[in-house]
Design a protein around this motif. Structure first.
Motif, PDB file in Angstrom:
ATOM      1  N   THR A  44       0.817  -1.206   0.000  1.00  0.00           N
ATOM      2  CA  THR A  44       0.000   0.000   0.000  1.00  0.00           C
ATOM      3  C   THR A  44       0.857   1.265   0.000  1.00  0.00           C
ATOM      4  N   SER A  45       0.242   2.352  -0.418  1.00  0.00           N
ATOM      5  CA  SER A  45       0.950   3.632  -0.415  1.00  0.00           C
ATOM      6  C   SER A  45       1.287   4.067   1.002  1.00  0.00           C
ATOM      7  N   HIS A  46       0.429   3.731   1.984  1.00  0.00           N
ATOM      8  CA  HIS A  46       0.761   4.162   3.350  1.00  0.00           C
ATOM      9  C   HIS A  46       1.955   3.388   3.891  1.00  0.00           C
ATOM     10  N   GLU A  47       2.069   2.097   3.591  1.00  0.00           N
ATOM     11  CA  GLU A  47       3.277   1.389   4.002  1.00  0.00           C
ATOM     12  C   GLU A  47       4.513   2.011   3.351  1.00  0.00           C
ATOM     13  N   ALA A  48       4.406   2.329   2.065  1.00  0.00           N
ATOM     14  CA  ALA A  48       5.544   2.893   1.338  1.00  0.00           C
ATOM     15  C   ALA A  48       6.034   4.182   1.985  1.00  0.00           C
ATOM     16  N   PHE A  49       5.121   5.047   2.409  1.00  0.00           N
ATOM     17  CA  PHE A  49       5.538   6.304   3.027  1.00  0.00           C
ATOM     18  C   PHE A  49       6.069   6.104   4.438  1.00  0.00           C
ATOM     19  N   PHE A  50       5.553   5.121   5.167  1.00  0.00           N
ATOM     20  CA  PHE A  50       6.137   4.834   6.478  1.00  0.00           C
ATOM     21  C   PHE A  50       7.562   4.298   6.328  1.00  0.00           C
ATOM     22  N   LEU A  51       7.809   3.490   5.299  1.00  0.00           N
ATOM     23  CA  LEU A  51       9.166   3.042   5.029  1.00  0.00           C
ATOM     24  C   LEU A  51      10.084   4.235   4.762  1.00  0.00           C
ATOM     25  N   GLN A  52       9.605   5.159   3.950  1.00  0.00           N
ATOM     26  CA  GLN A  52      10.409   6.337   3.632  1.00  0.00           C
ATOM     27  C   GLN A  52      10.622   7.217   4.865  1.00  0.00           C
ATOM     28  N   ALA A  53       9.590   7.332   5.703  1.00  0.00           N
ATOM     29  CA  ALA A  53       9.713   8.149   6.913  1.00  0.00           C
ATOM     30  C   ALA A  53      10.775   7.578   7.844  1.00  0.00           C
ATOM     31  N   GLU A  54      10.749   6.257   8.023  1.00  0.00           N
ATOM     32  CA  GLU A  54      11.756   5.642   8.891  1.00  0.00           C
ATOM     33  C   GLU A  54      13.154   5.804   8.304  1.00  0.00           C
ATOM     34  N   ALA A  55      13.280   5.577   7.002  1.00  0.00           N
ATOM     35  CA  ALA A  55      14.592   5.710   6.355  1.00  0.00           C
ATOM     36  C   ALA A  55      15.108   7.143   6.473  1.00  0.00           C
ATOM     37  N   ALA A  56      14.236   8.122   6.313  1.00  0.00           N
ATOM     38  CA  ALA A  56      14.649   9.522   6.435  1.00  0.00           C
ATOM     39  C   ALA A  56      15.063   9.843   7.869  1.00  0.00           C
ATOM     40  N   GLN A  57      14.309   9.343   8.834  1.00  0.00           N
ATOM     41  CA  GLN A  57      14.652   9.583  10.242  1.00  0.00           C
ATOM     42  C   GLN A  57      15.993   8.961  10.595  1.00  0.00           C
ATOM     43  N   ARG A  58      16.333   7.855   9.973  1.00  0.00           N
ATOM     44  CA  ARG A  58      17.626   7.206  10.203  1.00  0.00           C
ATOM     45  C   ARG A  58      18.756   7.881   9.414  1.00  0.00           C
ATOM     46  N   GLY A  59      18.408   8.847   8.562  1.00  0.00           N
ATOM     47  CA  GLY A  59      19.409   9.516   7.763  1.00  0.00           C
ATOM     48  C   GLY A  59      19.825   8.742   6.529  1.00  0.00           C
ATOM     49  N   TRP A  60      19.021   7.774   6.139  1.00  0.00           N
ATOM     50  CA  TRP A  60      19.353   6.923   4.997  1.00  0.00           C
ATOM     51  C   TRP A  60      19.018   7.579   3.664  1.00  0.00           C
ATOM     52  N   ILE A  61      17.939   8.335   3.621  1.00  0.00           N
ATOM     53  CA  ILE A  61      17.488   8.941   2.367  1.00  0.00           C
ATOM     54  C   ILE A  61      17.216  10.421   2.610  1.00  0.00           C
ATOM     55  N   SER A  62      17.135  11.165   1.525  1.00  0.00           N
ATOM     56  CA  SER A  62      16.784  12.579   1.637  1.00  0.00           C
ATOM     57  C   SER A  62      15.288  12.705   1.896  1.00  0.00           C
ATOM     58  N   GLY A  63      14.863  13.873   2.282  1.00  0.00           N
ATOM     59  CA  GLY A  63      13.464  14.085   2.605  1.00  0.00           C
ATOM     60  C   GLY A  63      13.304  14.336   4.091  1.00  0.00           C
ATOM     61  N   THR A  64      12.208  14.992   4.440  1.00  0.00           N
ATOM     62  CA  THR A  64      11.931  15.325   5.828  1.00  0.00           C
ATOM     63  C   THR A  64      11.100  14.227   6.459  1.00  0.00           C
ATOM     64  N   ALA A  65      11.598  13.638   7.524  1.00  0.00           N
ATOM     65  CA  ALA A  65      10.907  12.515   8.152  1.00  0.00           C
ATOM     66  C   ALA A  65       9.498  12.907   8.591  1.00  0.00           C
ATOM     67  N   GLN A  66       9.336  14.102   9.141  1.00  0.00           N
ATOM     68  CA  GLN A  66       8.015  14.535   9.593  1.00  0.00           C
ATOM     69  C   GLN A  66       7.033  14.601   8.433  1.00  0.00           C
ATOM     70  N   THR A  67       7.452  15.171   7.331  1.00  0.00           N
ATOM     71  CA  THR A  67       6.567  15.282   6.162  1.00  0.00           C
ATOM     72  C   THR A  67       6.171  13.908   5.649  1.00  0.00           C
ATOM     73  N   LEU A  68       7.132  13.009   5.577  1.00  0.00           N
ATOM     74  CA  LEU A  68       6.844  11.651   5.089  1.00  0.00           C
ATOM     75  C   LEU A  68       5.943  10.899   6.067  1.00  0.00           C
ATOM     76  N   TYR A  69       6.164  11.093   7.355  1.00  0.00           N
ATOM     77  CA  TYR A  69       5.328  10.479   8.401  1.00  0.00           C
ATOM     78  C   TYR A  69       3.886  10.947   8.280  1.00  0.00           C
ATOM     79  N   GLN A  70       3.710  12.237   8.146  1.00  0.00           N
ATOM     80  CA  GLN A  70       2.354  12.773   8.045  1.00  0.00           C
ATOM     81  C   GLN A  70       1.692  12.362   6.731  1.00  0.00           C
ATOM     82  N   GLN A  71       2.473  12.272   5.657  1.00  0.00           N
ATOM     83  CA  GLN A  71       1.920  11.793   4.394  1.00  0.00           C
ATOM     84  C   GLN A  71       1.511  10.332   4.503  1.00  0.00           C
ATOM     85  N   ALA A  72       2.291   9.545   5.243  1.00  0.00           N
ATOM     86  CA  ALA A  72       1.943   8.137   5.434  1.00  0.00           C
ATOM     87  C   ALA A  72       0.600   8.003   6.150  1.00  0.00           C
ATOM     88  N   ILE A  73       0.413   8.799   7.192  1.00  0.00           N
ATOM     89  CA  ILE A  73      -0.873   8.773   7.899  1.00  0.00           C
ATOM     90  C   ILE A  73      -1.997   9.201   6.959  1.00  0.00           C
TER      91      ILE A  73
END
Length: 499
Positions: free
Chosen positions: A357-386
């Motif tokens: 699902t798209s929500h799983e995909a954005f939670f994956l990105q949010a976690e990766a961003a929070q860990r510093g693995w990928i670019s992007g703002t973790a908060q924005t990706l987290y809220q988009q996942a929700i």
């Protein structure tokens, strides 16, 4: 696995054995014992349909383990289903069906290669990687290198789980290269076979396939996040993903298949047909058996989460009362007193089957961003996942923003003291019914959230299992090889990435 009973004819005739789609629907060859040469573009929709059914119905038992569902008091349930003391006969379709599906994709892969159809070949490779990943995540070491050779190797050896994982990244990279090859041919005025509507997941949209492939990679990398010896591999793969320039699954891009599900016999969407209403409009038995779990219901209530009314149905005679019991309770309640599966999950007989699902995909990105693995703002990706979770359930983006604006731990970003915990908790909250397998995987990896174990008095080991047993079919037909894997324990025999 019983390769002696898997013939080439199975490649184009086994789409109905998984559940949901009954015999005849999407069958290409009505005689499974007759060798048939079907073109890859014709086999692809049946293979994708089988994947949709596989992910929609094979892992619903994990809704019990992960705090989403419980058994109804109207039914007497086997103790083994309530205390984690299962056997080699438990949920064997996860293994047996997967290898049949993999044979379908392997057929598409090899035939598309012989016919110079790189786009279709790439799709098959990506789906093979997905199914092999789930097998590793469920069982650890598995038949891989020699697994799909049929009767020429009826008792395949087992490959090391870590080695399989590493090769899956190579297979996905090979698929992405095939897409690039197709682009070059098209740019030079050549003919490229695109499956179009026969691609019942992305309708031939290659960029969506590319993003899906990268998202699968990210999922597999996050599986390994807690293993110190995997960090170098993770960083190398992240560099490859970044260099690809394709990014990850975007808003609304659910990896979901739909061959034309309808409210007709044998054509209902697999999840709906298994847990919703029959063609006659009456609830099927599995709907009556599975009720709401108090752990999740209490969570949604405490967090003022409007998804409560989408994941669950109100109790009989009410429009707003939601009741539930804990998994394994000694005092299960009658159906009329507890909530059933809700309208956000049981939308219609024609609803799609979701693979990622798209929500799983954005939670994956949010976690990766929070860990510093990928670019992007973790908060924005987290809220988009929700937000994606709300939208997929039939709620609105405004509902989502109101929800995550609350100053509650594990809800509001600023209010959450542990950002990874908040991401995984909200991810768990979104996967209810959609993908309990991913919630189980996060729990095994991080121990989050603190899902209670079964309350059944016979639960002697106070722990949610971390794997399943190899199926009885392996002990019947591949006994020497599977025996070499040693004595398997569902609580202590860890998959290589498990915490």
């Amino acid at each position: 696995m019983n390769f002696k009973r898997i013939t080439i004819g199975v490649l184009v005739a086994t789409m109905t054995v998984l559940s949901g789609c009954q015999k005849g629907y999407l069958d290409i060859n009505n005689n499974p014992n007759q060798v048939t040469a079907a073109t890859p573009v014709l086999v692809l929709p049946a293979a994708l349909s089988s994947s949709g059914a596989y992910f929609s119905t094979n892992f619903t038992f994990l809704n019990l383990w992960m705090g989403y569902w419980n058994w109804s008091g109207n039914y007497s349930i086997a103790t083994s289903d309530k205390n984690y003391q299962f056997t080699t006969g438990y949920n064997t379709g996860i293994w047996d069906s997967a290898y049949i599906i993999l044979k379908n994709y392997d057929y598409i892969d090899t035939q598309a290669a012989s016919l110079s159809q790189p786009q279709i070949q790439a799709m098959a490779k990506i789906m093979k990687a997905l199914h092999f990943q789930i097998l590793v995540d469920t069982y650890g070491n598995i038949p891989y290198t020699n697994a799909l050779k049929g009767i020429s190797n009826a008792q395949p050896s087992y490959d090391d789980a870590t080695a399989v994982y590493e090769d899956l990244f190579k297979q996905i990279d090979a698929a992405l290269s095939l897409f690039n090859d197709a682009d070059k041919v098209a740019a030079q005025g050549g003919t490229v076979v695109n499956p179009g509507s026969n691609d019942i997941m992305f309708q031939g949209n290659i960029n969506k396939w590319r993003r899906f492939a990268n998202t699968l990679k990210l999922r597999m990398l996050l599986r390994q996040s807690e293993k110190s010896d995997r960090q170098s591999f993770i960083q190398t793969q992240l560099a490859t993903i970044k260099a690809s320039g394709y990014g990850f699954t975007q808003s609304g891009e659910n990896a979901a298949v739909n061959p034309g599900y309808a409210n007709s016999s044998g054509q209902q969407s697999p999840f709906y047909g298994s847990y919703g209403n029959g063609v006659n409009g009456q609830p099927v038995e599995n709907y009556n058996i599975n009720r709401a779990n108090k752990y999740a219901v209490d969570f949604y209530k405490a967090e003022n989460d409007p998804r409560l009314s989408r994941f669950y149905a109100p109790v009989a005679g009410s429009s707003s009362t939601y009741n539930a019991t804990y998994f394994g309770t000694i005092n299960p309640q009658a159906n009329s007193l507890v909530s059933g599966i809700g309208p956000g999950l049981l939308q219609s007989a024609s609803q799609s089957s979701y693979i990622l699902t798209s929500h799983e995909a954005f939670f994956l990105q949010a976690e990766a961003a929070q860990r510093g693995w990928i670019s992007g703002t973790a908060q924005t990706l987290y809220q988009q996942a929700i937000t994606e979770s709300f939208l997929n359930l039939g709620l609105t983006a405004a509902d989502a923003s109101t929800y995550y604006a609350q100053a509650l731990n594990n809800v509001g970003w600023d209010a959450s003291s542990n950002k990874i915990q908040a991401i995984i908790t909200q991810k768990w909250a979104s996967l209810n019914g959609w993908s309990p397998y991913e919630a189980w995987s996060d729990y095994r990896r991080l121990g989050l959230p603190a899902v209670p174990i079964s309350q059944d008095p016979s639960t002697s080991v106070k722990q949610i299992p971390i794997r399943l047993f190899y199926p009885q079919s392996e002990y019947n037909y591949n006994s020497t090889v599977v025996a070499a894997q040693g004595n398997i324990n569902q609580f202590t025999s860890k998959i290589f990435w498990v915490k």
